[in-house]
Scaffold this active site. Structure first.
Site, PDB file in Angstrom:
ATOM      1  N   ARG A   1     -10.446 -46.716   4.073  1.00  0.00           N
ATOM      2  CA  ARG A   1      -9.557 -45.974   4.978  1.00  0.00           C
ATOM      3  C   ARG A   1      -8.082 -46.236   4.665  1.00  0.00           C
ATOM      4  O   ARG A   1      -7.255 -46.372   5.570  1.00  0.00           O
ATOM      5  CB  ARG A   1      -9.820 -46.336   6.451  1.00  0.00           C
ATOM      6  CG  ARG A   1     -11.217 -46.065   6.946  1.00  0.00           C
ATOM      7  CD  ARG A   1     -11.520 -44.560   6.960  1.00  0.00           C
ATOM      8  NE  ARG A   1     -12.716 -44.301   7.728  1.00  0.00           N
ATOM      9  CZ  ARG A   1     -13.950 -44.314   7.219  1.00  0.00           C
ATOM     10  NH1 ARG A   1     -14.132 -44.542   5.924  1.00  0.00           N
ATOM     11  NH2 ARG A   1     -14.980 -44.062   7.982  1.00  0.00           N
TER      12      ARG A   1
ATOM     13  N   SER B   1     -14.418 -43.084  14.946  1.00  0.00           N
ATOM     14  CA  SER B   1     -14.400 -44.554  15.040  1.00  0.00           C
ATOM     15  C   SER B   1     -13.019 -45.008  15.484  1.00  0.00           C
ATOM     16  O   SER B   1     -12.022 -44.690  14.823  1.00  0.00           O
ATOM     17  CB  SER B   1     -14.680 -45.183  13.677  1.00  0.00           C
ATOM     18  OG  SER B   1     -15.929 -44.794  13.198  1.00  0.00           O
TER      19      SER B   1
ATOM     20  N   GLU C   1      -8.741 -48.157  13.754  1.00  0.00           N
ATOM     21  CA  GLU C   1      -8.759 -47.211  12.654  1.00  0.00           C
ATOM     22  C   GLU C   1      -7.865 -46.031  13.017  1.00  0.00           C
ATOM     23  O   GLU C   1      -7.213 -45.433  12.173  1.00  0.00           O
ATOM     24  CB  GLU C   1     -10.201 -46.723  12.398  1.00  0.00           C
ATOM     25  CG  GLU C   1     -10.360 -46.116  11.032  1.00  0.00           C
ATOM     26  CD  GLU C   1     -11.210 -44.875  11.015  1.00  0.00           C
ATOM     27  OE1 GLU C   1     -11.034 -44.102  10.062  1.00  0.00           O
ATOM     28  OE2 GLU C   1     -12.025 -44.663  11.908  1.00  0.00           O
TER      29      GLU C   1
HETATM   30  N1  EPU Z   1     -24.681 -50.317  15.258  1.00  0.00           N
HETATM   31  C1  EPU Z   1     -24.977 -51.048  16.376  1.00  0.00           C
HETATM   32  N2  EPU Z   1     -24.985 -50.413  17.573  1.00  0.00           N
HETATM   33  C2  EPU Z   1     -24.729 -49.081  17.686  1.00  0.00           C
HETATM   34  C3  EPU Z   1     -24.401 -48.326  16.543  1.00  0.00           C
HETATM   35  C4  EPU Z   1     -24.377 -48.973  15.325  1.00  0.00           C
HETATM   36  O1  EPU Z   1     -25.246 -52.226  16.309  1.00  0.00           O
HETATM   37  O2  EPU Z   1     -24.773 -48.587  18.820  1.00  0.00           O
HETATM   38  C5  EPU Z   1     -24.696 -51.002  13.958  1.00  0.00           C
HETATM   39  C6  EPU Z   1     -26.026 -50.748  13.266  1.00  0.00           C
HETATM   40  O3  EPU Z   1     -26.447 -51.928  12.668  1.00  0.00           O
HETATM   41  C7  EPU Z   1     -25.704 -49.745  12.212  1.00  0.00           C
HETATM   42  C8  EPU Z   1     -24.281 -50.144  11.877  1.00  0.00           C
HETATM   43  O4  EPU Z   1     -23.686 -50.529  13.122  1.00  0.00           O
HETATM   44  O5  EPU Z   1     -26.531 -49.867  11.106  1.00  0.00           O
HETATM   45  C9  EPU Z   1     -23.497 -49.033  11.247  1.00  0.00           C
HETATM   46  O6  EPU Z   1     -23.482 -47.922  12.139  1.00  0.00           O
HETATM   47  P1  EPU Z   1     -23.136 -46.470  11.614  1.00  0.00           P
HETATM   48  O7  EPU Z   1     -24.024 -46.089  10.488  1.00  0.00           O
HETATM   49  O8  EPU Z   1     -23.101 -45.555  12.795  1.00  0.00           O
HETATM   50  O9  EPU Z   1     -21.703 -46.634  10.968  1.00  0.00           O
HETATM   51  P2  EPU Z   1     -20.375 -47.402  11.401  1.00  0.00           P
HETATM   52  O10 EPU Z   1     -20.135 -48.504  10.436  1.00  0.00           O
HETATM   53  O11 EPU Z   1     -20.404 -47.743  12.846  1.00  0.00           O
HETATM   54  C10 EPU Z   1     -18.919 -45.978   9.771  1.00  0.00           C
HETATM   55  C11 EPU Z   1     -17.679 -45.159   9.824  1.00  0.00           C
HETATM   56  C12 EPU Z   1     -17.973 -43.802  10.433  1.00  0.00           C
HETATM   57  C13 EPU Z   1     -19.056 -43.105   9.628  1.00  0.00           C
HETATM   58  C14 EPU Z   1     -20.290 -43.995   9.632  1.00  0.00           C
HETATM   59  C15 EPU Z   1     -21.422 -43.441   8.794  1.00  0.00           C
HETATM   60  C16 EPU Z   1     -15.866 -46.778  10.051  1.00  0.00           C
HETATM   61  C17 EPU Z   1     -14.832 -47.370  10.948  1.00  0.00           C
HETATM   62  N3  EPU Z   1     -16.661 -45.857  10.595  1.00  0.00           N
HETATM   63  O12 EPU Z   1     -19.299 -46.257  11.121  1.00  0.00           O
HETATM   64  O13 EPU Z   1     -16.794 -43.035  10.327  1.00  0.00           O
HETATM   65  O14 EPU Z   1     -19.385 -41.835  10.188  1.00  0.00           O
HETATM   66  O15 EPU Z   1     -19.941 -45.288   9.070  1.00  0.00           O
HETATM   67  O16 EPU Z   1     -21.134 -43.641   7.466  1.00  0.00           O
HETATM   68  O17 EPU Z   1     -15.936 -47.130   8.869  1.00  0.00           O
HETATM   69  C18 EPU Z   1     -14.802 -42.437  11.465  1.00  0.00           C
HETATM   70  O18 EPU Z   1     -14.216 -43.035  10.571  1.00  0.00           O
HETATM   71  O19 EPU Z   1     -14.198 -41.880  12.408  1.00  0.00           O
HETATM   72  C19 EPU Z   1     -16.255 -42.426  11.448  1.00  0.00           C
HETATM   73  C20 EPU Z   1     -16.986 -41.886  12.436  1.00  0.00           C
END
Ligand code: EPU
Length: 359
Positions: free
Chosen positions: A173, A251, A355
């Site tokens: 990012r 996010s 972010e």
């Molecule tokens: N998780 C939890 N609880 C929840 C949801 C997620 O514990 O309620 C944990 C799970 O272990 C899951 C992990 O968090 O495996 C990752 O969750 P997710 O795949 O939803 O991804 P994220 O790391 O939370 C990032 C990006 C998102 C992007 C997703 C999918 C950032 C800050 N965010 O989220 O980007 O859509 O990966 O690749 O890097 C954005 O930047 O606005 C955004 C939505």
């Protein structure tokens, strides 16, 4: 070039903050930008200057006292002679996209033509210029993986400049446009390398399972960009709130990257609470650093589905703060942000960084 004063910004930010700016300018071409900045007219406008895209990654904390710029440069054009055969023998296609083009319109354009590249980034709100600044990422793909060049207008020299991907210094990012070059360059277009033969990127989480399920449902042998796009849109819709229905900016926090010793403490906490077999979600970030999903840390602090006044923490993805009623004020969001990051610091000793850009 369209200019207006005391301009309402409530529909220019997906958090739906009811704020305004002293002046708002929308331009439609590089020539308009060049004409404007070389004429000296910018010196008559309220400062500071801020360039926005779809307003999907920012939080206006108050009325903006300066001038907001927005690009109306919208086009998607294949470049003549820009391609070469890839490893599979299939053609590589170079495509230039105007900065004001909705990012997902470009993703749809590629999928319709059977071109691989940005399909995992389908459904991300916002525009191509902001995607280039922010290095958007999702489901194992980042903007930097698809882009080759960024074309900009330099407001200091009033000339155009093309950055190679390496020159953009892309990180998580992050880019040169958020760091050393901030404020100097206006992204006007981006050039992408797409491929008819590359195939899907299925390494992230459950994407592979979801694609296999969709293939069997559609009685299809192998995935197409269109199929992967529809799977990704389905995953997003099931986890993330649609900003058209509930104000949010995706996010809110970055996933923290911490020295392993911090992760060891988190793991110790989780294993004592949930048992020795429990696995804390994490990714090796190299050089002794570990990336921990902020969503997991926030969930452990009990915020999932929390509501207070007009704001809340989205129940299906606690990394997303929402303007629940549509009437939230910046102060309500900021107060919730502080409570969440204080609680993560108290429980795990880990600081969360936003972010979403605070303006
Ligand atoms: N998780 C939890 N609880 C929840 C949801 C997620 O514990 O309620 C944990 C799970 O272990 C899951 C992990 O968090 O495996 C990752 O969750 P997710 O795949 O939803 O991804 P994220 O790391 O939370 C990032 C990006 C998102 C992007 C997703 C999918 C950032 C800050 N965010 O989220 O980007 O859509 O990966 O690749 O890097 C954005 O930047 O606005 C955004 C939505």
């Amino acid at each position: 070039m369209k200019k207006s004063f005391n301009h309402d910004l409530s529909t220019s930010n997906t958090f739906r903050m009811n704020v305004s700016c002293a002046c708002y300018i929308e331009y439609d071409s590089v020539e308009e930008l060049a004409d404007f900045f070389s004429s000296g007219r910018q010196f008559d406008l309220p400062r500071p200057f801020l360039h926005i895209g779809g307003g999907s990654n920012l939080l206006f904390t108050k009325d903006f006292p300066g001038t907001v710029f927005h690009s109306g440069i919208r086009f998607v054009s294949p470049l003549e002679g820009g391609g070469q055969a890839d490893a599979s023998g299939a053609g590589e296609v170079m495509v230039e996209v105007g900065a004001g083009t909705r990012w997902d319109d470009f993703c749809g354009w590629c999928a319709e033509r059977g071109l691989w590249g940005p399909e995992n980034l389908s459904g991300i709100p916002g525009e191509t210029g902001a995607a280039a600044v922010q290095n958007i990422g999702a489901y194992g793909t980042e903007f930097k993986d698809v882009v080759r060049k960024i074309r900009c207008f330099d407001v200091v020299t009033c000339s155009v400049k093309t950055f190679s991907r390496d020159e953009c210094r892309y990180g998580y990012r992050d880019s040169i446009f958020k760091q050393a070059a901030k404020g100097r360059y206006i992204v006007t277009s981006a050039v992408f390398a797409l491929s008819s033969g590359a195939g899907p990127q299925l390494g992230y989480g459950h994407v592979k399972d979801a694609v296999e399920k969709a293939l069997s449902e559609n009685r299809q042998e192998s995935p197409t960009p269109e199929l992967v796009r529809s799977v990704i849109l389905g995953i997003r819709n099931s986890k993330l709130p649609d900003p058209a229905e509930m104000g949010n900016a995706g996010s809110f926090f970055k996933n923290p990257v911490v020295p392993k010793v911090f992760y060891d403490k988190v793991e110790h906490y989780a294993k004592s609470k949930y048992g020795q077999d429990y696995e804390v979600p994490h990714f090796d970030a190299g050089s002794g650093f570990i990336k921990i999903p902020a969503a997991w840390l926030i969930e452990q602090c009990g915020w999932k589905g929390y509501t207070e006044g007009n704001v809340g923490v989205y129940a299906k993805q606690p990394l997303v703060l929402v303007n629940r009623t549509g009437a939230a004020t910046p102060d309500e969001i900021i107060a919730l942000e502080k409570k969440i990051s204080d609680s993560v610091m108290n429980l795990f000793g880990i600081g969360l960084n936003p972010e979403v850009e605070h303006i």
